[in-house]
Design a protein around this motif. Structure first.
Motif, short mmCIF file in Angstrom:
data_model
loop_
_atom_site.label_atom_id
_atom_site.label_comp_id
_atom_site.label_asym_id
_atom_site.label_seq_id
_atom_site.Cartn_x
_atom_site.Cartn_y
_atom_site.Cartn_z
N PRO A 116 -8.76 -3.85 3.65
CA PRO A 116 -8.63 -2.67 4.51
C PRO A 116 -9.41 -2.84 5.81
O PRO A 116 -10.55 -3.29 5.82
CB PRO A 116 -9.24 -1.56 3.66
CG PRO A 116 -9.06 -2.02 2.25
CD PRO A 116 -9.23 -3.51 2.30
N GLU A 150 -4.50 -0.66 7.88
CA GLU A 150 -5.05 0.51 7.20
C GLU A 150 -4.48 0.62 5.80
O GLU A 150 -3.27 0.78 5.62
CB GLU A 150 -4.74 1.78 8.01
CG GLU A 150 -5.28 1.77 9.44
CD GLU A 150 -6.80 1.68 9.50
OE1 GLU A 150 -7.45 2.03 8.48
OE2 GLU A 150 -7.33 1.28 10.55
N ASP A 168 0.82 -1.20 0.00
CA ASP A 168 0.00 0.00 0.00
C ASP A 168 0.86 1.26 0.00
O ASP A 168 0.54 2.25 -0.67
CB ASP A 168 -0.90 -0.02 1.24
CG ASP A 168 -1.98 1.05 1.20
OD1 ASP A 168 -2.92 0.90 0.39
OD2 ASP A 168 -1.89 2.02 1.98
N THR A 175 -5.05 2.38 1.85
CA THR A 175 -5.74 3.46 1.14
C THR A 175 -5.34 3.58 -0.33
O THR A 175 -5.99 4.31 -1.08
CB THR A 175 -5.44 4.81 1.82
OG1 THR A 175 -4.02 5.05 1.81
CG2 THR A 175 -5.93 4.80 3.27
#
Length: 246
Positions: free
Chosen positions: A115, A172, A96, A174
């Motif tokens: 996620p 996490e 990521d 994104t």
């Protein structure tokens, strides 16, 4: 069309309770290959580290990034990341954050996490670490097929408890670019056809697989620890994946 290229730096990252030592037998079959093969011990899994029970997924991801940098990995010379089992969480973080540094990711009886995923969401904050369970309990969670009594004895003797923060921390993610990194699934305890079917059905464990843009699969039928049950064949699978393009 699929072609091959020279071997890039390859990082071998084992799952829960394991360090670089878990790859010893695989390394015997990769040692003569071009390119650099680097087995890693993630933070929290070094028994000599007095603070290991406080290590986090961020610490582990940072260690992978640092190892890549030390090996000369760059956007022009990206690495192959080989992630077994629970190493999928820190490796997903690296994908990521730095997809440009990864030529290909090879998931060994594992896969990318979604996620917000948490390995042990119900684990109390008071639990500092998770020791290797008894094998009758572990065998209900992951296949021990192909492991001799001698291998199990070594596993028990060398296993390091998994840090609690690693197991409780949400992953996490994104950056959708992580899904464009070329990917190989080495399917061991579950055949690839079943994995892909579950991914298409939206199963939470495999949902991320359905969104991968460049995916190859290799079936290597055995238990969850193929580095011990089929080390030569796993080395061949890693070698094939590492040199694959397209």
């Amino acid at each position: 069309m699929t072609t091959t290229t020279s071997s890039p730096t390859t990082l071998l990252i084992a799952g829960h309770w394991l360090g670089a030592w878990a790859w010893d037998e695989v390394l015997e079959h990769l040692a003569a290959d071009d390119g650099r093969v680097v087995p890693m011990t993630l933070p929290g899994l070094d028994e000599q580290d007095p603070g290991r029970s406080s290590r986090t997924l961020d610490d582990q991801a940072a260690a992978i990034e640092q190892t890549m940098a030390a090996a000369g990995v760059s956007a022009d010379q990206p690495a192959v990341l080989v992630a077994h089992s629970g190493a999928n969480a820190p490796v997903s973080l690296v994908l990521d954050r730095h997809p440009e540094l990864v030529h290909r990711v090879v998931w060994v009886d594992s896969g990318p996490v979604a996620p917000g995923a948490v390995f042990a969401p119900d684990m109390p904050a008071t639990v500092r670490e998770l020791p290797l369970p008894p094998f009758d309990v572990l065998g209900e969670q992951a296949s021990l097929a192909g492991l001799s009594p001698e291998v199990l004895e070594r596993f028990r003797a060398r296993a390091v408890p998994e840090p609690g923060p690693v197991l409780r921390q949400p992953v996490e993610l994104t950056n959708d670019a992580r899904r464009r990194v070329a990917t190989t699934l080495v399917c061991c305890s579950m055949p690839s056809a079943q994995v892909l079917e579950l991914a298409r059905a939206g199963h939470p464990v495999f949902a991320e697989v359905a969104d991968l843009e460049q995916l190859d699969v290799i079936d290597l039928p055995t238990g969850h620890w193929p580095m011990w049950s089929r080390p030569r064949d796993l080395a061949d699978a890693i070698r094939s994946a590492a040199t694959r393009v397209g």
